[in-house]
Design an enzyme around this catalytic site. Structure first.
Site, PDB file in Angstrom:
ATOM      1  N   TRP A 104       0.860  -1.175   0.000  1.00 41.64           N
ATOM      2  CA  TRP A 104       0.000   0.000   0.000  1.00 41.64           C
ATOM      3  C   TRP A 104       0.901   1.230   0.000  1.00 41.64           C
ATOM      4  O   TRP A 104       1.812   1.326   0.813  1.00 41.64           O
ATOM      5  CB  TRP A 104      -0.850   0.024   1.267  1.00 41.64           C
ATOM      6  CG  TRP A 104      -1.835  -1.089   1.380  1.00 41.64           C
ATOM      7  CD1 TRP A 104      -1.553  -2.395   1.662  1.00 41.64           C
ATOM      8  CD2 TRP A 104      -3.242  -1.003   1.231  1.00 41.64           C
ATOM      9  NE1 TRP A 104      -2.713  -3.117   1.696  1.00 41.64           N
ATOM     10  CE2 TRP A 104      -3.766  -2.282   1.436  1.00 41.64           C
ATOM     11  CE3 TRP A 104      -4.103   0.052   0.951  1.00 41.64           C
ATOM     12  CZ2 TRP A 104      -5.125  -2.562   1.368  1.00 41.64           C
ATOM     13  CZ3 TRP A 104      -5.462  -0.218   0.882  1.00 41.64           C
ATOM     14  CH2 TRP A 104      -5.958  -1.503   1.080  1.00 41.64           C
ATOM     15  N   HIS A 117      -8.633   6.866  -2.257  1.00 44.84           N
ATOM     16  CA  HIS A 117      -9.257   5.545  -2.388  1.00 44.84           C
ATOM     17  C   HIS A 117      -8.143   4.510  -2.264  1.00 44.84           C
ATOM     18  O   HIS A 117      -7.433   4.216  -3.228  1.00 44.84           O
ATOM     19  CB  HIS A 117      -9.972   5.417  -3.734  1.00 44.84           C
ATOM     20  CG  HIS A 117     -10.970   4.306  -3.769  1.00 44.84           C
ATOM     21  ND1 HIS A 117     -12.234   4.480  -4.268  1.00 44.84           N
ATOM     22  CD2 HIS A 117     -10.902   3.012  -3.379  1.00 44.84           C
ATOM     23  CE1 HIS A 117     -12.910   3.347  -4.189  1.00 44.84           C
ATOM     24  NE2 HIS A 117     -12.099   2.428  -3.647  1.00 44.84           N
ATOM     25  N   GLY A 118      -7.981   3.980  -1.060  1.00 49.28           N
ATOM     26  CA  GLY A 118      -6.897   3.040  -0.791  1.00 49.28           C
ATOM     27  C   GLY A 118      -6.952   1.810  -1.685  1.00 49.28           C
ATOM     28  O   GLY A 118      -8.034   1.383  -2.109  1.00 49.28           O
ATOM     29  N   HIS A 119      -5.793   1.231  -1.950  1.00 55.23           N
ATOM     30  CA  HIS A 119      -5.721   0.048  -2.795  1.00 55.23           C
ATOM     31  C   HIS A 119      -4.399  -0.676  -2.569  1.00 55.23           C
ATOM     32  O   HIS A 119      -3.394  -0.061  -2.223  1.00 55.23           O
ATOM     33  CB  HIS A 119      -5.888   0.408  -4.268  1.00 55.23           C
ATOM     34  CG  HIS A 119      -4.940   1.457  -4.744  1.00 55.23           C
ATOM     35  ND1 HIS A 119      -5.138   2.801  -4.477  1.00 55.23           N
ATOM     36  CD2 HIS A 119      -3.778   1.379  -5.434  1.00 55.23           C
ATOM     37  CE1 HIS A 119      -4.144   3.502  -5.010  1.00 55.23           C
ATOM     38  NE2 HIS A 119      -3.289   2.654  -5.577  1.00 55.23           N
ATOM     39  N   LEU A 120      -4.425  -1.968  -2.769  1.00 54.35           N
ATOM     40  CA  LEU A 120      -3.267  -2.836  -2.627  1.00 54.35           C
ATOM     41  C   LEU A 120      -2.648  -3.080  -3.999  1.00 54.35           C
ATOM     42  O   LEU A 120      -3.358  -3.423  -4.944  1.00 54.35           O
ATOM     43  CB  LEU A 120      -3.697  -4.170  -2.008  1.00 54.35           C
ATOM     44  CG  LEU A 120      -2.670  -5.304  -1.993  1.00 54.35           C
ATOM     45  CD1 LEU A 120      -1.532  -4.974  -1.035  1.00 54.35           C
ATOM     46  CD2 LEU A 120      -3.345  -6.617  -1.612  1.00 54.35           C
TER      47      LEU A 120
END
Length: 158
Positions: A104, A117-120
């Site tokens: 991340w 908008h968090g994302h892996l």
């Protein structure tokens, strides 16, 4: 100066200024092929990075906007984790990478290009995948069109 042909980049760059809002929210509600969505779950989904570090670079994002790693609820965290693990399996079946980076990027200083908008990131790696092109030429060569990558990974996921 040597030139590399990457027609998908021009199309993306020209359309980037025309698009408003969050790329993940658009992808969550849009057409899978158009938004390079590979897999959908109940709380999260997987899509290809349009500016990949390597072939098959996946992004796993919750549907819920405005959350980062620390704000995921338990169900979202579990599904992001499971989709990431399934992505490893699909990438292994299709591309046979020698390793992976998962992570991340939280905050602009940490490399986050999308802050809200968090994302892996799931990035397949191969021995020698850093070569003179990115080091000296500041160019990354991706040998497969993103549409073909999406089709291959979606088929492997099934």
């Amino acid at each position: 100066m040597e030139r590399l042909w990457a027609p998908w980049r021009l199309e993306y760059v020209q359309s980037a200024d025309e698009q408003d809002g969050c790329i993940f929210c658009r992808a969550a509600e849009g057409d899978d092929a158009e938004h390079l969505v590979v897999r959908r779950g109940e709380r999260a989904f997987v899509l290809l990075n349009r500016f990949p570090y390597s072939s098959g670079h996946l992004l796993v994002a919750p549907y819920r906007h405005g959350v980062d790693f620390a704000e995921l609820d338990d169900a979202e965290a579990l599904e992001v984790h499971r989709l990431g693990a399934q992505g490893l399996a699909a990438l292994t079946a299709v591309y046979r990478p020698e390793g992976f980076n998962l992570g991340w990027n939280l905050g602009r200083i940490a490399g986050a290009g999308i802050l809200d908008h968090g994302h892996l990131h799931v990035v397949p790696r191969w021995g020698g995948d850093t070569n003179f092109m990115p080091v000296l030429g500041d160019v990354k060569v991706i040998p497969e069109h993103l549409d073909a990558t999406r089709e291959r990974l979606a088929a492997a996921w099934a």
